[in-house]
Design a protein around this motif. Sequence first.
Motif, PDB file in Angstrom:
ATOM      1  N   VAL A  42      -0.578  12.253 -35.514  1.00  0.00           N
ATOM      2  CA  VAL A  42      -1.598  11.714 -36.413  1.00  0.00           C
ATOM      3  C   VAL A  42      -2.273  10.528 -35.742  1.00  0.00           C
ATOM      4  CG1 VAL A  42      -2.040  10.759 -38.708  1.00  0.00           C
ATOM      5  CG2 VAL A  42      -0.145  12.359 -38.384  1.00  0.00           C
ATOM      6  N   LEU A  43      -3.579  10.538 -35.753  1.00  0.00           N
ATOM      7  CA  LEU A  43      -4.335   9.416 -35.196  1.00  0.00           C
ATOM      8  C   LEU A  43      -4.166   8.210 -36.111  1.00  0.00           C
ATOM      9  CD1 LEU A  43      -6.449   8.994 -32.875  1.00  0.00           C
ATOM     10  CD2 LEU A  43      -8.197   9.410 -34.605  1.00  0.00           C
ATOM     11  N   LYS A  44      -3.898   7.057 -35.527  1.00  0.00           N
ATOM     12  CA  LYS A  44      -3.879   5.826 -36.329  1.00  0.00           C
ATOM     13  C   LYS A  44      -5.316   5.376 -36.502  1.00  0.00           C
ATOM     14  CE  LYS A  44       0.511   3.723 -34.992  1.00  0.00           C
ATOM     15  NZ  LYS A  44       1.072   2.532 -34.331  1.00  0.00           N
ATOM     16  N   PHE A  84      -1.780   4.536 -30.178  1.00  0.00           N
ATOM     17  CA  PHE A  84      -2.982   5.242 -30.619  1.00  0.00           C
ATOM     18  C   PHE A  84      -2.676   6.291 -31.686  1.00  0.00           C
ATOM     19  CE2 PHE A  84      -4.572   3.748 -26.510  1.00  0.00           C
ATOM     20  CZ  PHE A  84      -5.820   3.303 -26.876  1.00  0.00           C
ATOM     21  N   ILE A  85      -1.466   6.845 -31.604  1.00  0.00           N
ATOM     22  CA  ILE A  85      -1.112   7.888 -32.563  1.00  0.00           C
ATOM     23  C   ILE A  85       0.323   7.668 -33.046  1.00  0.00           C
ATOM     24  CG2 ILE A  85      -2.621   9.583 -31.440  1.00  0.00           C
ATOM     25  CD1 ILE A  85      -0.179  10.899 -30.247  1.00  0.00           C
ATOM     26  N   THR A  86       0.647   8.318 -34.147  1.00  0.00           N
ATOM     27  CA  THR A  86       2.040   8.351 -34.586  1.00  0.00           C
ATOM     28  C   THR A  86       2.501   9.804 -34.598  1.00  0.00           C
ATOM     29  OG1 THR A  86       1.316   8.435 -36.876  1.00  0.00           O
ATOM     30  CG2 THR A  86       1.916   6.289 -36.010  1.00  0.00           C
ATOM     31  N   ILE A  87       3.787   9.985 -34.387  1.00  0.00           N
ATOM     32  CA  ILE A  87       4.359  11.335 -34.412  1.00  0.00           C
ATOM     33  C   ILE A  87       5.313  11.415 -35.589  1.00  0.00           C
ATOM     34  CG2 ILE A  87       5.709  13.038 -33.129  1.00  0.00           C
ATOM     35  CD1 ILE A  87       4.829  11.512 -30.563  1.00  0.00           C
ATOM     36  N   GLU A  88       5.061  12.378 -36.451  1.00  0.00           N
ATOM     37  CA  GLU A  88       5.911  12.539 -37.633  1.00  0.00           C
ATOM     38  C   GLU A  88       6.607  13.886 -37.560  1.00  0.00           C
ATOM     39  OE1 GLU A  88       3.125  12.199 -40.847  1.00  0.00           O
ATOM     40  OE2 GLU A  88       2.505  10.202 -40.220  1.00  0.00           O
ATOM     41  N   ASP A  89       7.908  13.875 -37.816  1.00  0.00           N
ATOM     42  CA  ASP A  89       8.647  15.138 -37.871  1.00  0.00           C
ATOM     43  C   ASP A  89       8.534  15.719 -39.267  1.00  0.00           C
ATOM     44  OD1 ASP A  89       9.607  15.259 -35.233  1.00  0.00           O
ATOM     45  OD2 ASP A  89      11.048  13.677 -35.694  1.00  0.00           O
ATOM     46  N   PRO A 111     -12.799   4.086 -32.512  1.00  0.00           N
ATOM     47  CA  PRO A 111     -14.130   4.595 -32.867  1.00  0.00           C
ATOM     48  C   PRO A 111     -14.764   5.376 -31.728  1.00  0.00           C
ATOM     49  CG  PRO A 111     -13.916   2.310 -33.483  1.00  0.00           C
ATOM     50  CD  PRO A 111     -12.720   2.643 -32.637  1.00  0.00           C
ATOM     51  N   LEU A 112     -14.465   4.971 -30.519  1.00  0.00           N
ATOM     52  CA  LEU A 112     -15.088   5.628 -29.376  1.00  0.00           C
ATOM     53  C   LEU A 112     -14.728   7.108 -29.349  1.00  0.00           C
ATOM     54  CD1 LEU A 112     -14.403   3.002 -26.620  1.00  0.00           C
ATOM     55  CD2 LEU A 112     -16.556   3.507 -27.721  1.00  0.00           C
ATOM     56  N   PHE A 113     -13.468   7.380 -29.600  1.00  0.00           N
ATOM     57  CA  PHE A 113     -13.035   8.767 -29.480  1.00  0.00           C
ATOM     58  C   PHE A 113     -13.469   9.579 -30.671  1.00  0.00           C
ATOM     59  CE2 PHE A 113      -9.967   6.146 -27.253  1.00  0.00           C
ATOM     60  CZ  PHE A 113     -10.295   6.562 -25.994  1.00  0.00           C
ATOM     61  N   ALA A 114     -13.329   8.984 -31.821  1.00  0.00           N
ATOM     62  CA  ALA A 114     -13.573   9.750 -33.027  1.00  0.00           C
ATOM     63  C   ALA A 114     -15.059  10.003 -33.234  1.00  0.00           C
ATOM     64  CB  ALA A 114     -12.996   9.018 -34.220  1.00  0.00           C
ATOM     65  N   SER A 115     -15.880   9.332 -32.482  1.00  0.00           N
ATOM     66  CA  SER A 115     -17.308   9.478 -32.712  1.00  0.00           C
ATOM     67  C   SER A 115     -18.023   9.895 -31.441  1.00  0.00           C
ATOM     68  CB  SER A 115     -17.878   8.171 -33.234  1.00  0.00           C
ATOM     69  OG  SER A 115     -17.636   7.165 -32.278  1.00  0.00           O
ATOM     70  N   MET A 116     -17.326  10.606 -30.596  1.00  0.00           N
ATOM     71  CA  MET A 116     -17.955  11.037 -29.360  1.00  0.00           C
ATOM     72  C   MET A 116     -19.237  11.809 -29.636  1.00  0.00           C
ATOM     73  SD  MET A 116     -14.905  12.259 -26.918  1.00  0.00           S
ATOM     74  CE  MET A 116     -13.856  11.092 -26.084  1.00  0.00           C
ATOM     75  N   GLU A 117     -19.230  12.526 -30.716  1.00  0.00           N
ATOM     76  CA  GLU A 117     -20.408  13.344 -31.027  1.00  0.00           C
ATOM     77  C   GLU A 117     -21.643  12.491 -31.280  1.00  0.00           C
ATOM     78  OE1 GLU A 117     -18.393  16.849 -33.607  1.00  0.00           O
ATOM     79  OE2 GLU A 117     -17.947  14.747 -33.988  1.00  0.00           O
ATOM     80  N   ASP A 131      -8.543  16.204 -37.043  1.00  0.00           N
ATOM     81  CA  ASP A 131      -7.455  16.543 -37.949  1.00  0.00           C
ATOM     82  C   ASP A 131      -6.131  16.303 -37.238  1.00  0.00           C
ATOM     83  OD1 ASP A 131      -6.202  17.349 -40.199  1.00  0.00           O
ATOM     84  OD2 ASP A 131      -6.745  19.468 -40.037  1.00  0.00           O
ATOM     85  N   SER A 132      -5.113  15.947 -37.999  1.00  0.00           N
ATOM     86  CA  SER A 132      -3.797  15.818 -37.378  1.00  0.00           C
ATOM     87  C   SER A 132      -3.333  17.215 -36.976  1.00  0.00           C
ATOM     88  CB  SER A 132      -2.812  15.159 -38.331  1.00  0.00           C
ATOM     89  OG  SER A 132      -2.697  15.933 -39.496  1.00  0.00           O
ATOM     90  N   SER A 133      -2.362  17.257 -36.083  1.00  0.00           N
ATOM     91  CA  SER A 133      -2.031  18.546 -35.485  1.00  0.00           C
ATOM     92  C   SER A 133      -0.600  18.538 -34.962  1.00  0.00           C
ATOM     93  CB  SER A 133      -3.018  18.782 -34.339  1.00  0.00           C
ATOM     94  OG  SER A 133      -2.670  19.942 -33.621  1.00  0.00           O
ATOM     95  N   THR A 134      -0.013  19.718 -34.846  1.00  0.00           N
ATOM     96  CA  THR A 134       1.300  19.791 -34.208  1.00  0.00           C
ATOM     97  C   THR A 134       1.107  19.762 -32.695  1.00  0.00           C
ATOM     98  OG1 THR A 134       1.273  22.187 -34.061  1.00  0.00           O
ATOM     99  CG2 THR A 134       2.188  21.229 -36.081  1.00  0.00           C
TER     100      THR A 134
END
Lengths: 110, 150
Positions: free
Chosen positions: A70-72, A57-62, B120-126, A27-30
Amino acid sequence: MEQQRLDVFQVIADPSRRQILYLLSKDSSTINALAENFDMSRPAVSKHIKVLSNAGFITIEDIGRERHCVLKQDGFKDLHKWLEYFDAFWANKLNKLGALINERNKSQKK
Amino acid sequence: MAKYIKHDFFYPTTPGVVWEYLTDPELMAQWLMKNDFKPIVGHEFQFRTNPHPDVNFDGTFYCKVLEVDPPKKLSYSWKFGSGDGVLHNSVVNWTLVEKEGGTELQLIHNGFEKEALFLPLFASMETGWLRNMNKIFELITAAADGTAKA
């Protein structure tokens, strides 16, 4: 040291950063909420997040006063399936090739 | 970019014979897929198989020959998609090494885009990919040291 641009392997070689990506995959997170999962200080977590963000790898949204990470993950589920699929695909094909070559060897010995 | 899918197989025959199976369209069809391959750099060809809805695959791999060095090295691009016009990039690399009593064939299927390769590697570690990831790190490290081995 972390300010320099790291390559993809350096970025994911760090266990804390892998853990952050793993948490974000659920899940996205602060940044604050992420920091609760670690023993290190919030600025240290922020630094890792910056590295992940710089590497794409991720984006940061204010959102309001909070910064959300948030994970891309465009197309990511498909691709995960693909990689598993290809791994098994090639193992299967290469075994088939082995069977063909064995048959060929046998028929030549006759 | 990084090595991703990697398989090493040993076949009890000469590199020349393995090469035929990798480059003769009819022999390729026997173990791989129907194709219109030619061992000419720049030749564009396709592998055709059944669609695979589970991974959104339309049944065609779009390829282009990148390297031909008989009977040692062969590589081609390997693009795939769901048929909606969007293709994922990757590259298939074959290396043949003559060994006592046969040939070692190495396949490296890489060149997936960064997101494709790593997220995919990270999101599917499980689901067990963590094991593979450690292996990949070893490979990358070994390759960087110039000591990659099968």
